[in-house]
Design an enzyme around this catalytic site. Structure first.
Site, PDB file in Angstrom:
ATOM      1  N   GLU A 147       4.601 -10.029  15.568  1.00  0.00           N
ATOM      2  CA  GLU A 147       4.040 -10.554  16.821  1.00  0.00           C
ATOM      3  C   GLU A 147       4.417 -12.036  16.961  1.00  0.00           C
ATOM      4  O   GLU A 147       4.838 -12.493  18.018  1.00  0.00           O
ATOM      5  CB  GLU A 147       2.530 -10.373  16.775  1.00  0.00           C
ATOM      6  CG  GLU A 147       1.900 -10.288  18.130  1.00  0.00           C
ATOM      7  CD  GLU A 147       0.411 -10.013  18.021  1.00  0.00           C
ATOM      8  OE1 GLU A 147      -0.052  -9.629  16.929  1.00  0.00           O
ATOM      9  OE2 GLU A 147      -0.276 -10.212  19.033  1.00  0.00           O
TER      10      GLU A 147
ATOM     11  N   ARG B 139       0.826  -1.212   0.000  1.00  0.00           N
ATOM     12  CA  ARG B 139       0.000   0.000   0.000  1.00  0.00           C
ATOM     13  C   ARG B 139       0.856   1.257   0.000  1.00  0.00           C
ATOM     14  O   ARG B 139       0.401   2.314  -0.465  1.00  0.00           O
ATOM     15  CB  ARG B 139      -1.001  -0.021   1.156  1.00  0.00           C
ATOM     16  CG  ARG B 139      -2.123  -1.028   0.941  1.00  0.00           C
ATOM     17  CD  ARG B 139      -3.144  -0.994   2.054  1.00  0.00           C
ATOM     18  NE  ARG B 139      -2.601  -1.350   3.333  1.00  0.00           N
ATOM     19  CZ  ARG B 139      -2.437  -2.597   3.780  1.00  0.00           C
ATOM     20  NH1 ARG B 139      -2.795  -3.623   3.020  1.00  0.00           N
ATOM     21  NH2 ARG B 139      -1.928  -2.829   4.969  1.00  0.00           N
TER      22      ARG B 139
HETATM   23  P1  AMP Z   1       4.268  -2.137  11.946  1.00  0.00           P
HETATM   24  O1  AMP Z   1       5.493  -2.819  11.424  1.00  0.00           O
HETATM   25  O2  AMP Z   1       3.693  -2.812  13.158  1.00  0.00           O
HETATM   26  O3  AMP Z   1       4.467  -0.658  12.159  1.00  0.00           O
HETATM   27  O4  AMP Z   1       3.135  -2.305  10.840  1.00  0.00           O
HETATM   28  C1  AMP Z   1       3.113  -1.487   9.722  1.00  0.00           C
HETATM   29  C2  AMP Z   1       2.782  -2.246   8.480  1.00  0.00           C
HETATM   30  O5  AMP Z   1       1.733  -3.190   8.688  1.00  0.00           O
HETATM   31  C3  AMP Z   1       2.321  -1.307   7.411  1.00  0.00           C
HETATM   32  O6  AMP Z   1       3.003  -1.621   6.206  1.00  0.00           O
HETATM   33  C4  AMP Z   1       0.825  -1.528   7.287  1.00  0.00           C
HETATM   34  O7  AMP Z   1       0.456  -1.699   5.936  1.00  0.00           O
HETATM   35  C5  AMP Z   1       0.520  -2.759   8.105  1.00  0.00           C
HETATM   36  N1  AMP Z   1      -0.405  -2.519   9.216  1.00  0.00           N
HETATM   37  C6  AMP Z   1      -0.116  -2.629  10.545  1.00  0.00           C
HETATM   38  N2  AMP Z   1      -1.185  -2.396  11.308  1.00  0.00           N
HETATM   39  C7  AMP Z   1      -2.197  -2.093  10.446  1.00  0.00           C
HETATM   40  C8  AMP Z   1      -3.589  -1.729  10.618  1.00  0.00           C
HETATM   41  N3  AMP Z   1      -4.153  -1.629  11.831  1.00  0.00           N
HETATM   42  N4  AMP Z   1      -4.315  -1.489   9.518  1.00  0.00           N
HETATM   43  C9  AMP Z   1      -3.759  -1.575   8.277  1.00  0.00           C
HETATM   44  N5  AMP Z   1      -2.482  -1.913   8.051  1.00  0.00           N
HETATM   45  C10 AMP Z   1      -1.702  -2.172   9.113  1.00  0.00           C
END
Ligand code: AMP
Length: 177
Positions: free
Chosen positions: A102, A65
């Site tokens: 996770e 995205r």
């Molecule tokens: P993080 O590594 O935990 O910061 O997660 C970020 C990545 O996971 C991004 O590339 C997002 O596309 C996806 N992502 C994480 N949480 C969400 C959420 N609640 N809604 C949509 N996409 C998410």
């Protein structure tokens, strides 16, 4: 040609989907925002605004995205575009960065000639959650000798403190939760 947009509350165009893709996740669905021309344009404007007028810039975006916004921002800024992809997708020599999820690990890759020493890069993604993805992308850019001017992110889930993983690098955000 895109016109400047009036103030828009982007939250009106972001849909919460509970328990997607798995139980306990509140997924931020940006497809209503993408299909609304003013909301999409306002988002790209906010992602690009701090960097207007900057020269010799590259925009790196994270699959998948992040690509939608990253390409639009790069074009708006007159900057080159660099894809940061999931493993096995890039055809040339790559660098890889693994990061913790996770449960288990994931990884991102960049072409080894995507950016070079002294280049300034803005890293784009759709959501900053725990920060692991953005941190891994930043590590790839820095490993190639380039500097990260800032992260520019559509949605920050502030309560997850993802910024803390980004070591003080500036983070520009279109909409906070
Ligand atoms: P993080 O590594 O935990 O910061 O997660 C970020 C990545 O996971 C991004 O590339 C997002 O596309 C996806 N992502 C994480 N949480 C969400 C959420 N609640 N809604 C949509 N996409 C998410």
């Amino acid at each position: 040609m895109a016109q400047p947009t009036p103030h828009i509350d982007l939250r009106d165009y972001i849909r919460d989907i509970p328990d997607f893709p798995k139980p306990g996740i509140m997924f931020k669905d940006i497809t209503p925002l993408l299909k609304h021309p003013d909301a999409f344009n306002a988002t790209v404007e906010r992602l690009a605004a701090p960097f207007e007028g900057e020269r010799a810039l590259k925009v790196a975006a994270i699959e998948s995205r992040g690509f939608i916004f990253g390409a639009a921002v790069a074009q708006r800024l007159g900057a080159g575009f660099v894809p940061i992809r999931k493993p096995g997708k890039l055809p040339w020599k790559t660098h890889r960065s693994e990061y913790a999820l996770e449960y288990g690990t994931d990884a991102l890759e960049i072409h080894d000639d995507a950016v070079g020493p002294g280049e300034r890069v803005v890293v784009i993604d759709d959501v900053l959650a725990t920060g692991g993805t953005a941190c891994a992308a930043g590590e790839l850019v820095r490993r190639l000798g380039a500097d990260i001017l800032a992260y520019s992110i559509v949605i920050e889930l502030t309560f997850l403190n993802g910024r803390e993983k980004l070591g003080g690098t500036p983070v520009n955000v279109a909409v906070h939760y």
